[in-house]
Design a protein around this motif. Structure first.
Motif, PDB file in Angstrom:
ATOM      1  N   SER A  11     -27.085 -16.463  52.127  1.00 29.70           N
ATOM      2  CA  SER A  11     -26.429 -17.344  51.922  1.00 29.70           C
ATOM      3  C   SER A  11     -25.082 -17.501  51.382  1.00 29.70           C
ATOM      4  CB  SER A  11     -27.414 -19.015  51.510  1.00 29.70           C
ATOM      5  OG  SER A  11     -27.741 -19.326  50.453  1.00 29.70           O
ATOM      6  N   ASN A  12     -25.352 -16.122  50.560  1.00 30.37           N
ATOM      7  CA  ASN A  12     -23.821 -16.569  49.191  1.00 30.37           C
ATOM      8  C   ASN A  12     -23.533 -14.888  49.250  1.00 30.37           C
ATOM      9  OD1 ASN A  12     -23.446 -19.194  49.025  1.00 30.37           O
ATOM     10  ND2 ASN A  12     -25.423 -19.533  47.542  1.00 30.37           N
ATOM     11  N   THR A  13     -23.849 -14.446  50.310  1.00 32.85           N
ATOM     12  CA  THR A  13     -23.331 -13.200  50.172  1.00 32.85           C
ATOM     13  C   THR A  13     -21.734 -12.809  50.685  1.00 32.85           C
ATOM     14  OG1 THR A  13     -23.515 -12.945  52.725  1.00 32.85           O
ATOM     15  CG2 THR A  13     -25.465 -11.806  51.153  1.00 32.85           C
ATOM     16  N   GLY A  14     -20.765 -13.913  50.494  1.00 33.77           N
ATOM     17  CA  GLY A  14     -19.613 -13.740  50.850  1.00 33.77           C
ATOM     18  C   GLY A  14     -19.044 -13.225  51.767  1.00 33.77           C
ATOM     19  N   ILE A  15     -19.652 -13.598  53.279  1.00 33.20           N
ATOM     20  CA  ILE A  15     -19.407 -12.742  54.278  1.00 33.20           C
ATOM     21  C   ILE A  15     -19.293 -13.975  55.124  1.00 33.20           C
ATOM     22  CG2 ILE A  15     -19.609 -11.793  57.027  1.00 33.20           C
ATOM     23  CD1 ILE A  15     -21.450  -9.512  54.944  1.00 33.20           C
ATOM     24  N   LEU A  16     -17.668 -14.151  55.626  1.00 33.82           N
ATOM     25  CA  LEU A  16     -17.207 -15.356  56.226  1.00 33.82           C
ATOM     26  C   LEU A  16     -17.117 -14.716  57.975  1.00 33.82           C
ATOM     27  CD1 LEU A  16     -16.852 -17.504  56.666  1.00 33.82           C
ATOM     28  CD2 LEU A  16     -14.334 -18.062  55.698  1.00 33.82           C
ATOM     29  N   VAL A  17     -17.933 -15.587  58.988  1.00 30.03           N
ATOM     30  CA  VAL A  17     -17.272 -14.989  60.388  1.00 30.03           C
ATOM     31  C   VAL A  17     -17.123 -15.431  61.164  1.00 30.03           C
ATOM     32  CG1 VAL A  17     -18.300 -14.020  62.500  1.00 30.03           C
ATOM     33  CG2 VAL A  17     -20.200 -13.819  60.184  1.00 30.03           C
ATOM     34  N   CYS A  22     -14.980 -10.825  52.231  1.00 31.43           N
ATOM     35  CA  CYS A  22     -14.557 -10.538  53.071  1.00 31.43           C
ATOM     36  C   CYS A  22     -14.737 -11.047  54.530  1.00 31.43           C
ATOM     37  CB  CYS A  22     -15.013  -9.354  54.332  1.00 31.43           C
ATOM     38  SG  CYS A  22     -16.585  -8.993  54.289  1.00 31.43           S
ATOM     39  N   ILE A  23     -13.426 -10.857  55.964  1.00 35.54           N
ATOM     40  CA  ILE A  23     -14.190 -12.213  56.902  1.00 35.54           C
ATOM     41  C   ILE A  23     -14.458 -11.637  58.218  1.00 35.54           C
ATOM     42  CG2 ILE A  23     -12.009 -13.483  58.360  1.00 35.54           C
ATOM     43  CD1 ILE A  23     -11.592 -14.449  56.625  1.00 35.54           C
ATOM     44  N   ILE A  24     -14.929 -11.016  58.827  1.00 39.69           N
ATOM     45  CA  ILE A  24     -14.897 -11.022  60.245  1.00 39.69           C
ATOM     46  C   ILE A  24     -14.705 -11.739  61.245  1.00 39.69           C
ATOM     47  CG2 ILE A  24     -16.869 -10.226  62.015  1.00 39.69           C
ATOM     48  CD1 ILE A  24     -18.809  -9.359  59.884  1.00 39.69           C
ATOM     49  N   PHE A  25     -13.856 -11.224  61.988  1.00 36.85           N
ATOM     50  CA  PHE A  25     -13.255 -11.980  62.993  1.00 36.85           C
ATOM     51  C   PHE A  25     -13.624 -11.564  64.086  1.00 36.85           C
ATOM     52  CE2 PHE A  25      -9.684 -13.387  65.388  1.00 36.85           C
ATOM     53  CZ  PHE A  25      -9.686 -14.516  65.704  1.00 36.85           C
ATOM     54  N   ILE A  26     -14.342 -12.256  65.053  1.00 34.93           N
ATOM     55  CA  ILE A  26     -15.005 -11.609  66.111  1.00 34.93           C
ATOM     56  C   ILE A  26     -13.961 -12.719  67.573  1.00 34.93           C
ATOM     57  CG2 ILE A  26     -16.247 -11.038  67.913  1.00 34.93           C
ATOM     58  CD1 ILE A  26     -18.389 -11.871  65.341  1.00 34.93           C
ATOM     59  N   ASP A  27     -12.627 -12.233  68.430  1.00 34.14           N
ATOM     60  CA  ASP A  27     -11.945 -12.436  69.135  1.00 34.14           C
ATOM     61  C   ASP A  27     -12.958 -12.532  70.678  1.00 34.14           C
ATOM     62  OD1 ASP A  27      -9.459 -13.080  69.974  1.00 34.14           O
ATOM     63  OD2 ASP A  27      -8.482 -12.071  69.079  1.00 34.14           O
ATOM     64  N   GLU A  28     -12.653 -13.018  71.375  1.00 35.81           N
ATOM     65  CA  GLU A  28     -12.932 -13.253  72.319  1.00 35.81           C
ATOM     66  C   GLU A  28     -14.034 -13.111  73.022  1.00 35.81           C
ATOM     67  OE1 GLU A  28     -11.013 -10.379  75.534  1.00 35.81           O
ATOM     68  OE2 GLU A  28     -10.526  -9.829  73.563  1.00 35.81           O
ATOM     69  N   ILE A  29     -15.185 -14.272  71.397  1.00 34.12           N
ATOM     70  CA  ILE A  29     -16.297 -14.158  71.874  1.00 34.12           C
ATOM     71  C   ILE A  29     -17.121 -14.717  72.705  1.00 34.12           C
ATOM     72  CG2 ILE A  29     -16.896 -16.390  70.931  1.00 34.12           C
ATOM     73  CD1 ILE A  29     -19.017 -15.379  68.427  1.00 34.12           C
ATOM     74  N   ASP A  30     -16.703 -15.503  73.905  1.00 27.42           N
ATOM     75  CA  ASP A  30     -17.664 -15.765  74.877  1.00 27.42           C
ATOM     76  C   ASP A  30     -18.099 -14.618  75.503  1.00 27.42           C
ATOM     77  OD1 ASP A  30     -14.767 -15.428  76.757  1.00 27.42           O
ATOM     78  OD2 ASP A  30     -14.069 -16.424  74.836  1.00 27.42           O
ATOM     79  N   ALA A  31     -17.616 -13.198  75.661  1.00 24.58           N
ATOM     80  CA  ALA A  31     -17.626 -12.314  75.924  1.00 24.58           C
ATOM     81  C   ALA A  31     -19.190 -11.342  75.818  1.00 24.58           C
ATOM     82  CB  ALA A  31     -16.503 -10.229  76.041  1.00 24.58           C
ATOM     83  N   ILE A  32     -19.728 -12.152  74.790  1.00 24.52           N
ATOM     84  CA  ILE A  32     -20.743 -11.781  74.473  1.00 24.52           C
ATOM     85  C   ILE A  32     -21.696 -12.888  73.784  1.00 24.52           C
ATOM     86  CG2 ILE A  32     -20.962  -9.707  73.534  1.00 24.52           C
ATOM     87  CD1 ILE A  32     -20.458 -10.660  70.340  1.00 24.52           C
ATOM     88  N   GLY A  33     -20.969 -14.024  73.862  1.00 23.60           N
ATOM     89  CA  GLY A  33     -22.219 -15.572  73.519  1.00 23.60           C
ATOM     90  C   GLY A  33     -22.293 -16.204  74.449  1.00 23.60           C
ATOM     91  N   LYS A  34     -22.379 -15.766  75.807  1.00 25.12           N
ATOM     92  CA  LYS A  34     -22.403 -16.446  76.986  1.00 25.12           C
ATOM     93  C   LYS A  34     -24.063 -16.964  77.006  1.00 25.12           C
ATOM     94  CE  LYS A  34     -18.977 -15.179  80.648  1.00 25.12           C
ATOM     95  NZ  LYS A  34     -19.363 -13.813  80.191  1.00 25.12           N
ATOM     96  N   LYS A  35     -23.620 -18.393  77.740  1.00 27.09           N
ATOM     97  CA  LYS A  35     -25.128 -18.737  77.787  1.00 27.09           C
ATOM     98  C   LYS A  35     -26.528 -17.943  78.290  1.00 27.09           C
ATOM     99  CE  LYS A  35     -24.577 -23.975  78.122  1.00 27.09           C
ATOM    100  NZ  LYS A  35     -23.227 -23.499  78.595  1.00 27.09           N
ATOM    101  N   ARG A  36     -27.254 -17.409  78.177  1.00 23.03           N
ATOM    102  CA  ARG A  36     -28.409 -16.711  78.067  1.00 23.03           C
ATOM    103  C   ARG A  36     -28.906 -16.744  79.308  1.00 23.03           C
ATOM    104  NH1 ARG A  36     -30.699 -15.921  72.594  1.00 23.03           N
ATOM    105  NH2 ARG A  36     -30.300 -17.838  72.042  1.00 23.03           N
ATOM    106  N   ASP A  37     -29.014 -18.311  80.061  1.00 28.11           N
ATOM    107  CA  ASP A  37     -29.945 -18.287  80.861  1.00 28.11           C
ATOM    108  C   ASP A  37     -28.337 -19.091  82.227  1.00 28.11           C
ATOM    109  OD1 ASP A  37     -29.047 -20.563  79.516  1.00 28.11           O
ATOM    110  OD2 ASP A  37     -30.634 -22.167  80.534  1.00 28.11           O
ATOM    111  N   THR A  38     -27.370 -17.667  82.346  1.00 33.23           N
ATOM    112  CA  THR A  38     -26.787 -18.222  83.477  1.00 33.23           C
ATOM    113  C   THR A  38     -27.073 -18.058  85.131  1.00 33.23           C
ATOM    114  OG1 THR A  38     -25.967 -16.423  83.196  1.00 33.23           O
ATOM    115  CG2 THR A  38     -24.773 -18.007  82.405  1.00 33.23           C
ATOM    116  N   ALA A  45      -4.258 -15.694  58.572  1.00 33.91           N
ATOM    117  CA  ALA A  45      -4.402 -16.363  56.872  1.00 33.91           C
ATOM    118  C   ALA A  45      -5.653 -16.711  56.167  1.00 33.91           C
ATOM    119  CB  ALA A  45      -3.034 -18.398  57.848  1.00 33.91           C
ATOM    120  N   VAL A  46      -6.418 -17.014  56.956  1.00 31.83           N
ATOM    121  CA  VAL A  46      -7.604 -17.720  55.373  1.00 31.83           C
ATOM    122  C   VAL A  46      -8.116 -16.188  55.504  1.00 31.83           C
ATOM    123  CG1 VAL A  46     -10.024 -18.016  55.884  1.00 31.83           C
ATOM    124  CG2 VAL A  46      -8.405 -19.042  57.486  1.00 31.83           C
ATOM    125  N   ALA A  47      -8.097 -15.332  55.297  1.00 28.38           N
ATOM    126  CA  ALA A  47      -8.277 -13.955  54.695  1.00 28.38           C
ATOM    127  C   ALA A  47      -7.039 -13.485  53.558  1.00 28.38           C
ATOM    128  CB  ALA A  47      -7.582 -12.717  55.521  1.00 28.38           C
TER     129      ALA A  47
END
Ligand code: ADP
Ligand code: MG
Ligand code: ZN
Length: 639
Positions: free
Chosen positions: A332-338, A292-308, A250-252
């Motif tokens: 800061s003003n390239t217009g990409i929103l993640v 444009c908008i980049i949408f990363i679904d399930e970001i926890d798959a890559i974004g887990k804490k690095r020191d588990t 919807a944002v896009a």
């Protein structure tokens, strides 16, 4: 739609590959052909080993046509005109007769025999080449064969890998180099999502915080003028099915910008470094079509804490690091929103959440009552509804469901209407589908026998009576003893008059008592208990445990916290933070709560024994009771 396109691309590519493969096979075919023709054309001569003494005897008998003296061996051929019996006398050992021919080359070891050359001179024999030299070419090829095979296998392997990761064409090196590239297949791009905020109902707060980003994408100049930095990313947090993906689209849609959609798990693939190069690739492509908008679904798959504590995953770390540096990298003003979505925000690496990255957190929680009502309306607008449908009532009955559940309900209602041969969806369809989604499909083929049916009826009425008669009463909406696929044999629906976020100790105890009412009824009426109460017991116990460990509602511990919540947006599993000794004490506290509630339920039902009998018998007959029927039966009893 995009996916289909990608599939077509793939097929085209593989066809191209098949066409170019033939010429590459040519060298291999040539080699095979060469070996074959050598064998058939007789380049291979028959050779025969003989003793040095035999060689000397043959020499003396004058049967030798030509001789070649090598460094370590001597080869010779026989005269075709030589005396066959003499030759056989010298050579034949196993009774086979030898006819002298020019083709057979006899070979013997070279001895230290200084007189040999003179002797050959005397006999006037030609010194020529008789040992075929072609042999060496063949042996070179043969010794190369394993290498050729290895290269072929290696090559085939990389082709396969390159293909698997969607990679491109090219030779051996091309195959390796392309593994990480595999463009455009890792994410889908929608130029226009066609979704607007109007399609997302009931998430007003989330929409509000995202509206600012839409405004930014619309007119970045307005913000740049003041010197305000672009918001880089927002993290949508909430349980599955609450509309996170829908909101991002919807944002896009509102901003009218392209939407790059990919899921975190797709990033992490077999080859080391591929995830990182995909991130790079994605941001490069996105930069070209900014804003444009980049949408990363399930970001926890890559974004887990690095020191588990479970050790590290290099590949995931590299991918995450790349993502972090890309997010820092774009000006800061390239217009990409993640935008990113997760239902486990607590496992995310703090570096992802710091200002300048996903510093905004948008909570997308399960909808409240008005929220559910408006979600129902959004989806009902797409199907033919009867005008008098009461969405409020449906929303009331569907407490705790998500947007996806509600969308499913409307669809199920429409399906039911079609099955019934109607052209519009009625209130009844909707209520039925609520039960369908919540309690599972009615299972007509499972038939209870008479005794089971009585027991289930008394059990359910026990719940309903306890619920209606206790201090914190909740109105009963429906009682049924029609079995459902989800495992419950009967089902009592009691609906709070409003959504509750805060429950008092008394209300919690009331809920536990209500849950134990079914078992209590069995006990009183039949003097025996059934397995039908398993789910009630589980729920009651877990409530009681929470009261002790999390809500600080027990006498023994008071306000001491004994468990901490983890994964609160997923399954809400809790982790104990106390000693084993205390754990045993907790169990005891829980038992005390359950016991007192159980006693209370039994007492309530004994006081209303007439009502219990009357309503249960009625239910056995009708199988379904509405809330009003239940109340009138109850009051009739009181009068
Ligand atoms: P999530 O990404 O949070 O798991 P989705 O955005 O994929 O959930 O939602 C799945 C579907 O549920 C949507 O396509 C939509 O039909 C419906 N839905 C969910 N939330 C809402 C909402 N707030 N308003 C309208 N429809 C919704
Ligand atoms: Mg989703
Ligand atoms: Zn029950």
């Amino acid at each position: 739609m995009n996916n289909n396109n990608n599939k077509n691309d793939n097929r085209d590519a593989s066809q191209k590959r098949r066409i170019v493969r033939l010429p590459r096979m040519l060298p291999m075919l040539l080699i095979l052909f060469l070996i074959g023709s050598m064998i058939t054309s007789g380049t291979f001569q028959v050779t025969r080993a003989v003793d040095y003494s035999q060689f000397l005897d043959l020499l003396d008998s004058g049967s030798i046509a030509a001789v070649e003296v090598g460094a370590s061996e001597i080869g010779f051929t026989l005269l075709e005109s030589a005396d066959a019996t003499a030759i056989n006398n010298i050579l034949s050992t196993d009774g086979k007769t030898i006819t002298p021919d020019a083709k057979t080359v006899y070979i013997t070891g070279r001895m230290d025999d200084p007189g040999l050359v003179d002797r050959l001179r005397e006999s006037g024999i030609k010194f020529t080449q008789v040992v075929p030299k072609n042999n060496t070419l063949l042996s070179i090829i043969l010794s190369l064969l394993p290498f050729i095979l290895m290269i072929a296998i290696y090559y085939a392997f990389f082709r396969m890998m390159a293909k698997r990761s969607g990679g491109g064409d090219g030779g051996i090196l091309g195959g390796i180099g392309n593994v990480g590239k595999s463009k455009a297949k890792m994410y889908s791009v929608e130029e226009k999502t066609g979704v607007t905020f109007l399609d997302v109902a009931g998430q007003d707060e989330a929409k509000e915080s995202l509206a600012e980003m839409v405004d930014y994408l619309h007119q970045p100049g307005k913000y740049a003028k003041i010197g305000a930095k672009q918001p880089r990313g927002a993290l949508l947090v909430g349980p599955p099915g609450t509309g996170k993906t829908l909101l991002a689209k919807a944002v896009a849609g509102e901003a009218g910008v392209p939407f790059f959609h990919l899921s975190g798990s797709e990033f992490v693939e077999m080859f080391v470094g591929v995830g990182a190069s995909r991130v790079r690739d994605l941001f490069q492509t996105a930069a070209k079509s900014a804003p444009c908008i980049i949408f990363i679904d399930e970001i926890d798959a890559i974004g887990k804490k690095r020191d588990t504590q479970f050790g590290t995953n290099d590949e995931r770390e590299q991918t995450l690091n790349q993502l972090l540096s890309e997010m820092d990298g774009f000006g800061s003003n390239t217009g990409i929103l993640v935008l990113a979505a997760t239902n486990r925000p607590e496992v995310l690496d703090p570096a992802l959440l710091r200002p300048g990255r996903f510093d905004r957190r948008v909570i997308v929680d399960r909808p409240d009552l008005p929220g559910r009502e408006s979600i129902l309306k959004v989806h009902a607008a797409k199907v033919a509804m009867e005008p008098d449908v009461d969405f409020h009532a449906v929303a009331l009955a569907s407490s705790g469901t998500t947007g996806a559940d509600l969308a499913n309900m409307v669809n199920e209602a429409a399906l039911r209407a079609v099955k019934m041969g109607r052209s519009t969806v009625s209130q009844e369809d909707l209520i039925e589908s609520v039960e369908l989604v919540i309690a599972g499909k009615e299972k007509k083929d499972r038939v209870l026998n008479e005794k089971e049916k009585r027991m289930v009826a008394y059990h359910e009425v026990g719940h309903a009576l306890v619920s209606a008669k206790q201090k914190h009463a909740q109105p009963v909406q429906k009682i049924t003893i029609i079995p459902r696929t989800m495992g419950s044999l009967g089902y009592t629906m009691s609906v709070p008059e409003e959504d509750r976020y805060l429950l008092t100790r008394g209300e919690l105890l009331g809920q536990i008592t209500m849950l134990l009412g079914g078992r209590a009824a069995e006990q009183i009426v039949f003097g025996d208990v059934s397995t039908g109460a398993a789910n009630d017991i589980e729920r009651a116990t877990s409530l009681a445990r929470k009261m002790v460990t999390q809500y600080g509602m027990s006498d023994a511990f008071g306000s001491m916290g004994l468990e901490s919540a983890q994964n609160q947006y997923l399954d809400g599993r809790n982790v104990s933070t106390c000693s084993e000794q205390t754990g045993a004490q907790i169990d005891n506290e829980v038992r005390l709560i359950i016991e007192s509630c159980q006693n209370e339920a039994v007492a309530l039902l004994e006081q209303n024994r007439d009502a219990l009998n009357r309503i249960s018998e009625y239910l056995i007959e009708k199988e379904n009771l509405t809330g009003e029927q239940f109340m009138s039966l109850l009051e009739q009893d009181a009068a």
